[in-house]
Design a protein around this motif. Structure first.
Motif, PDB file in Angstrom:
ATOM      1  N   ASN A  29       0.786  -1.248  -0.064  1.00 21.56           N
ATOM      2  CA  ASN A  29       0.010  -0.077  -0.009  1.00 21.56           C
ATOM      3  C   ASN A  29       0.855   1.159   0.133  1.00 21.56           C
ATOM      4  O   ASN A  29       0.275   2.203  -0.467  1.00 21.56           O
ATOM      5  N   ASP A  30       2.002   1.252   0.725  1.00 15.90           N
ATOM      6  CA  ASP A  30       2.732   2.661   0.549  1.00 15.90           C
ATOM      7  C   ASP A  30       4.126   2.308   0.662  1.00 15.90           C
ATOM      8  O   ASP A  30       4.788   1.045   0.838  1.00 15.90           O
ATOM      9  N   ALA A  46       0.123  -0.550  -4.689  1.00 12.56           N
ATOM     10  CA  ALA A  46      -1.176   0.533  -4.539  1.00 12.56           C
ATOM     11  C   ALA A  46      -0.715   1.947  -4.790  1.00 12.56           C
ATOM     12  O   ALA A  46       0.192   2.249  -4.687  1.00 12.56           O
TER      13      ALA A  46
END
Length: 153
Positions: free
Chosen positions: A5-6, A81
């Motif tokens: 996600n990051d 993401a």
């Protein structure tokens, strides 16, 4: 599928296996289309009659066909993401360990080897192992480097 996600989650994935794709069959149509696209029509790939008398007893997939499946199979395993530009930077090491005979099924196993911060984002080194169903050795092991760049970087 594993979604990273990051930046922190991507960095924390170093040294971990992301997962395994589903199996896909490598049929003669796929091999022939690759031969047509690349101009590599070597008999061991496209001439079933002659290949039957060859070293593998049948036609085999091009090594580069096997390598070209990394993005397709990898997309079943993981994703980054967010609004990152994902750029193929290169390959550190590629080995073709075993032939992929026509009619074989292959899948990919993906591991994150290293994550490095760079000026415009992150550099991720992934090991892709292409396994052959029932095979003792993998078809291919490829260490690929991907750049993840932030928008406007």
């Amino acid at each position: 599928m594993r979604i990273l996600n990051d930046r922190d989650e991507i960095a924390a994935s170093a040294g971990t296996e992301l997962g395994v794709s589903s199996w896909i069959e490598i049929n003669q149509d796929r091999i022939d289309m690759f031969a047509d696209a690349t101009g590599d029509r070597q008999w061991i790939h496209v001439d079933a009659e002659r290949a039957a008398e060859g070293p593998f007893g049948t036609t085999i997939a091009h090594g580069y066909l096997t390598l070209s499946l990394l993005p397709f199979l990898g997309a079943q395993v993981f994703a980054f993401a967010g609004d990152l530009a994902r750029v193929n930077y290169g390959l550190n090491r590629v080995r073709f360990m075993a032939p992929v005979r026509v009619g074989s099924r292959v899948r990919i196993r993906v591991e994150v080897l290293e994550v490095t911060d760079i000026e415009k984002g992150q550099q991720v080194t992934l090991q892709h192992t292409v396994e052959i169903e029932g095979g003792e050795k993998p078809a291919c092991i490829a260490e690929a480097v991907t750049l993840l760049m932030e928008p406007g970087a």
